[in-house]
Structure formats: C-alpha cells, structure tokens
Design a protein around this motif. Structure first.
Motif, PDB file in Angstrom:
ATOM      1  N   PHE A 282     -22.180 -13.458  34.811  1.00 34.47           N
ATOM      2  CA  PHE A 282     -23.370 -12.900  34.161  1.00 34.47           C
ATOM      3  C   PHE A 282     -22.954 -12.042  32.974  1.00 34.47           C
ATOM      4  CE2 PHE A 282     -24.092 -13.111  38.775  1.00 34.47           C
ATOM      5  CZ  PHE A 282     -25.138 -14.019  38.822  1.00 34.47           C
TER       6      PHE A 282
ATOM      7  N   GLY B 259     -24.607  -9.115  30.222  1.00 39.51           N
ATOM      8  CA  GLY B 259     -25.720  -8.184  30.126  1.00 39.51           C
ATOM      9  C   GLY B 259     -25.788  -7.485  28.787  1.00 39.51           C
TER      10      GLY B 259
ATOM     11  N   THR C 229     -25.723  -2.543  31.314  1.00 40.05           N
ATOM     12  CA  THR C 229     -26.139  -3.190  32.563  1.00 40.05           C
ATOM     13  C   THR C 229     -26.053  -4.707  32.445  1.00 40.05           C
ATOM     14  OG1 THR C 229     -27.839  -3.223  34.285  1.00 40.05           O
ATOM     15  CG2 THR C 229     -28.603  -3.353  32.020  1.00 40.05           C
TER      16      THR C 229
ATOM     17  N   SER D  19     -27.708  -8.069  34.761  1.00 43.27           N
ATOM     18  CA  SER D  19     -28.476  -8.527  35.928  1.00 43.27           C
ATOM     19  C   SER D  19     -27.599  -9.472  36.729  1.00 43.27           C
ATOM     20  CB  SER D  19     -29.742  -9.259  35.469  1.00 43.27           C
ATOM     21  OG  SER D  19     -30.599  -8.367  34.799  1.00 43.27           O
TER      22      SER D  19
ATOM     23  N   TYR E 162     -27.426 -11.795  40.215  1.00 44.02           N
ATOM     24  CA  TYR E 162     -28.259 -12.458  41.199  1.00 44.02           C
ATOM     25  C   TYR E 162     -27.407 -12.934  42.380  1.00 44.02           C
ATOM     26  CZ  TYR E 162     -31.366 -12.303  37.239  1.00 44.02           C
ATOM     27  OH  TYR E 162     -32.115 -11.859  36.183  1.00 44.02           O
TER      28      TYR E 162
ATOM     29  N   ILE F  61     -25.510  -3.096  44.102  1.00 41.29           N
ATOM     30  CA  ILE F  61     -25.339  -4.547  43.984  1.00 41.29           C
ATOM     31  C   ILE F  61     -24.172  -5.026  44.841  1.00 41.29           C
ATOM     32  CG2 ILE F  61     -23.882  -4.602  41.904  1.00 41.29           C
ATOM     33  CD1 ILE F  61     -26.668  -7.098  42.910  1.00 41.29           C
TER      34      ILE F  61
END
Length: 165
Positions: free
Chosen positions: A84, A86, A90, A92, A94, A130
C-alpha cells in the motif's frame, strides 16, 4: 552484483568502483544490494538482520509505503512486496488484502514494515492498532506476524523488541 561501474573485489562480498559514480547511482546500487539481501531463500533468524536492508529500500520515500516480507515456516524469505502507498503521514492498510497476498505466497509468517517519511521511527497509536487487526486477521489462517518494523531516516523500530507483539 551486475553493475557497469562495479567489479568484484579480491575478497568475496567486496567490490571495486571502476568509474565515477553519482549519488543517485550509489543509492541505486545500495537498493539493488538491499533487494538482493531480501531475495527468496534468505533466512531471517532475527528481524533486526533485515533492518538495514529495509531502511535502504524505504527511508527515501516522501509518502508512507506499507510492505511485507513473506516467510516460509523456516523463516526463509518467499518475497518482499510493497502492498500500500499513502500520503505523507498515513497509508490505508486493508487486512483482507494482506491476508490474500500472504495466502497467495503460501506464507507461514510475515514481517510487516512501513516507513515514516518524517524520519522518526517511533510507532504511532495507529501503527499499533493496524498491527493488532492484522495479527487477528492473519491468525485466523494460521500465519504469524513475527515483527512490524517502522523505518525512518533516524533508524528502525521493532514492535517485537518494544514488546508490542
């Protein structure tokens, strides 16, 4: 290592620079060596052994990048993947996609890793949340998280060493 401006040194693992190199070329060479150290089959006996390689690969990004080092049951590297991307503070993440990729790689264990573009490798509350969600999601399919490493220009932080895992 194949690079037009490097030749093998007399001692294994050493190299000679055969021509003038730019800073960008040096960084490219360092990243190639780091990727090579994280290739399939390399055993990671302690996550700390991967710190410098991960730092070379991730510290220069101006945005957060969340990655994973997928390992077999002997903690040998299956692959390293950026999962990922960002913004400046930050990314995100999943859990479903992390589980999906871990299963696709037939991973038995995972070392999570992401960078902090600020340079400070101190884990945030969001990082801890997370990690907990990923631990639960991966645990359902019997894949262990052995560490979550936060990379910054000031060094690396290990969730395992900090007692967060």
């Amino acid at each position: 290592m194949n690079h037009s401006k490097l030749s093998a040194g007399e001692t294994a693992g050493t190299y000679r620079i055969t021509d003038t190199v730019t800073e960008a070329e040096l960084l490219s060479i360092a990243k190639a060596f780091a990727r090579r150290r994280l290739t399939k089959g390399r055993k990671i006996t302690k996550p700390g052994l991967a710190f410098e390689h991960l730092q070379v690969l991730l510290q220069e990004y101006e945005h957060e990048v969340f990655s994973a080092l997928f390992l077999d049951c002997q903690h040998r590297v299956i692959c390293f993947q950026e999962l990922f991307r960002g913004t400046i503070d930050t990314a995100s993440v999943y859990p479903r996609e992390v589980v999906k990729q871990a299963l696709a790689c037939s991973a038995a264990a995972v070392i999570l890793v992401h960078n902090h573009p600020s340079g400070d490798p101190e884990p945030s509350d969001g990082d801890r949340r997370i990690t907990q969600r990923l631990t639960e999601a991966l645990g359902l399919v019997e894949i262990r998280i052995i560490d979550h490493i936060v990379v910054g220009t000031e060094g690396c932080s290990s969730f395992a060493e900090l007692g967060y895992l």
